[in-house]
Design a protein around this motif. Structure first.
Motif, PDB file in Angstrom:
ATOM      1  N   VAL A 190       0.814  -1.080   0.080  1.00 36.38           N
ATOM      2  CA  VAL A 190       0.113   0.185   0.070  1.00 36.38           C
ATOM      3  C   VAL A 190       0.873   1.200   0.029  1.00 36.38           C
ATOM      4  O   VAL A 190       1.972   1.214   0.568  1.00 36.38           O
ATOM      5  CB  VAL A 190      -1.006  -0.040   1.241  1.00 36.38           C
ATOM      6  CG1 VAL A 190      -1.876  -0.987   1.128  1.00 36.38           C
ATOM      7  CG2 VAL A 190      -0.184   0.034   2.484  1.00 36.38           C
ATOM      8  N   PHE A 231      -3.919   2.781  -2.841  1.00 36.19           N
ATOM      9  CA  PHE A 231      -3.398   1.664  -3.178  1.00 36.19           C
ATOM     10  C   PHE A 231      -2.629   1.369  -4.309  1.00 36.19           C
ATOM     11  O   PHE A 231      -2.766   2.121  -5.092  1.00 36.19           O
ATOM     12  CB  PHE A 231      -4.895   0.595  -3.269  1.00 36.19           C
ATOM     13  CG  PHE A 231      -5.891   0.701  -1.992  1.00 36.19           C
ATOM     14  CD1 PHE A 231      -4.890   0.330  -0.730  1.00 36.19           C
ATOM     15  CD2 PHE A 231      -6.937   1.400  -1.986  1.00 36.19           C
ATOM     16  CE1 PHE A 231      -5.865   0.494   0.390  1.00 36.19           C
ATOM     17  CE2 PHE A 231      -7.723   1.236  -0.853  1.00 36.19           C
ATOM     18  CZ  PHE A 231      -7.033   1.061   0.349  1.00 36.19           C
ATOM     19  N   THR A 235      -1.840  -4.462  -4.445  1.00 37.65           N
ATOM     20  CA  THR A 235      -2.872  -4.526  -3.497  1.00 37.65           C
ATOM     21  C   THR A 235      -3.775  -5.593  -3.823  1.00 37.65           C
ATOM     22  O   THR A 235      -4.571  -5.512  -5.026  1.00 37.65           O
ATOM     23  CB  THR A 235      -3.654  -2.960  -3.108  1.00 37.65           C
ATOM     24  OG1 THR A 235      -2.350  -1.852  -2.912  1.00 37.65           O
ATOM     25  CG2 THR A 235      -4.478  -3.260  -1.870  1.00 37.65           C
TER      26      THR A 235
END
Length: 437
Positions: A190, A231, A235
């Motif tokens: 992330v 993200f 992810t």
């Protein structure tokens, strides 16, 4: 001086500090970040004594702290099981690092005695670094046994009375928390943004992996050092992306909470993961900043270190290498098996076995290069016993799987043994590195 990697800069600084040179850390970006000249606001650096918790409830991720500190030249390391924490093992340390795993199991294993020792450690100037499960542990909670560790007024954002729908990895998705659930909206890399607060001075973005760590709300926003920002293409969404954004984006990913004369750093993502050097650097910055001004690391009773003869060192390495090789062969064959084990609230897969074994195997050659191995009372015999027992348990597990029998009890014994085995090996390794540098 030019450095090839960020790790080289910290390793060079630690080498100079260990040799008695005076260096200062400003936390600011630029050439004066680590310098031999004091600047306004800078802190005199000390060579820190660091404890890594490797007790019941921890997963393999505590090994990432060992790798990070090794690469950055922090070699005064201890590996603590719950009994060591309860019985005074924090005395003389500057830092306690607690990584991922099963937060409830960690809290239960440490118990009230361990909680009191950790509280006193931090209040007296110690630095607590908690990642993932280690971040959840000291947050305020009313649920036993977590209520023993109410050191940080931080709330989590991934808590819900109604469990959201899970799209994948259901076995890694949630944990019951009283009448509610702690759920994990995403996994893997992330984007995180630091806001420029010391010691994370330069505002900017980087990535770090999230494997169940929290989104956080700090009681004091000045304590927030970094936020979840975006993200990535790596992810993995376990819930709808909109819910994942609502739960994490803009929420705290890293906080620093003062507590008595010490403080706690709580990281949702694994800043210590070895594939993320920019995140690793922030862990080192936290250590430099908050042990530079601390007097926690008072002299502690010194263990008697024995330097083995050259022939004794060769014999020990030979025996460890042989047994490690046997274990690796069996463990490699297990990785194709469609099996996983629920131990506490965490699932363990066969590939996790080799994570422990490889952390030792890749340090065999560096140990050989040191020549004479350093050990303490009984450590060599303990290590060889652990090595033999590990191979025997792995072979037993293979046989039981071949017969299609349940292997949960064996897995529980094996992962507990692997923690103790690896911690003992790393104690030998870092003793040798420290004594022969």
């Amino acid at each position: 001086m030019a450095f090839v990697t960020v790790y080289d800069q910290y390793a060079a600084a630690n080498d100079r500090i260990a040799r008695g040179e005076r260096l200062f850390f400003s936390g600011q970006e630029g050439p004066g970040r680590i310098t031999d000249l004091r600047t306004p606001g800078s802190r005199l650096l000390r060579y820190p004594k660091i404890g890594i918790f490797a007790g019941e409830g921890t997963s393999h991720s505590w090994l990432w702290f060992a790798d990070l500190f090794d690469r950055m030249g922090f070699h005064s390391l201890s590996f603590l099981e719950e009994s060591a924490v309860q019985e005074g093992g924090l005395e003389g340390l500057d830092v306690l690092a607690v990584s991922g795993g099963d937060t409830f199991s960690i809290a239960a294993s440490l118990g009230a005695a361990g909680a009191r020792k950790i509280q006193a450690f931090i209040e007296n100037g110690g630095l607590y670094i908690g990642s993932c499960a280690g971040a959840y542990l000291p947050m305020n909670s009313s649920k036993p046994p977590l209520n023993l560790f109410n050191f940080a007024a931080v709330k989590i954002t991934n808590l819900s009375k109604l469990l959201p729908s899970c799209h994948q990895m259901t076995y890694k998705f949630s944990t019951a928390y009283g009448c509610c659930y702690v759920f994990h909206p995403v996994r893997e890399a992330v984007g995180v943004r630091i806001n420029g607060s010391l010691p994370f001075a330069a505002a900017g973005s980087f990535t770090a992996p999230l494997y169940g760590g929290p989104g956080m709300l700090a009681a004091d926003t000045d304590q927030v050092l970094a936020y979840y920002e975006y993200f990535t293409n790596k992810t993995a969404f376990l819930v709808d992306e909109a819910l994942a954004c609502e739960t994490l984006i803009g929420k705290a990913a890293a906080v620093r909470v003062p507590f008595g004369s010490g403080c706690l750093y709580l990281f949702g993502p694994h800043f210590e993961h070895p594939h993320y050097p920019q995140a690793n650097r922030l862990v080192a910055d936290a250590v430099f900043w908050d042990t530079g001004s601390s007097m926690q690391g008072a002299p502690s009773p010194q263990m008697k270190v024995e330097k083995l003869s050259e022939s004794g060192s060769r014999e020990l390495i030979r025996d460890l290498k042989r047994e490690l090789s046997n274990s690796r062969i069996v463990a490699s064959g297990l990785e194709m098996r469609p099996v996983r084990w629920l131990i506490g609230a965490k699932y363990y897969e066969p590939e996790k076995i080799r994570v422990f074994l490889e952390s030792m195997w890749r340090r065999i050659k560096p140990l050989e290069a040191r020549g004479r191995i350093c050990t303490d009372a009984g450590l060599s015999a303990e290590l060889l016993a652990f090595a033999t027992q590990t191979t025997e348990l792995l072979r037993l597990m293979k046989n039981e799987l071949d017969e299609k029998r349940d292997t949960l009890c064996i897995a529980r014994r094996l992962f507990a043994l692997l923690r103790s085995y690896t911690a003992a090996f790393l104690r030998l390794y870092f003793l040798t590195v420290s004594e022969t540098n």
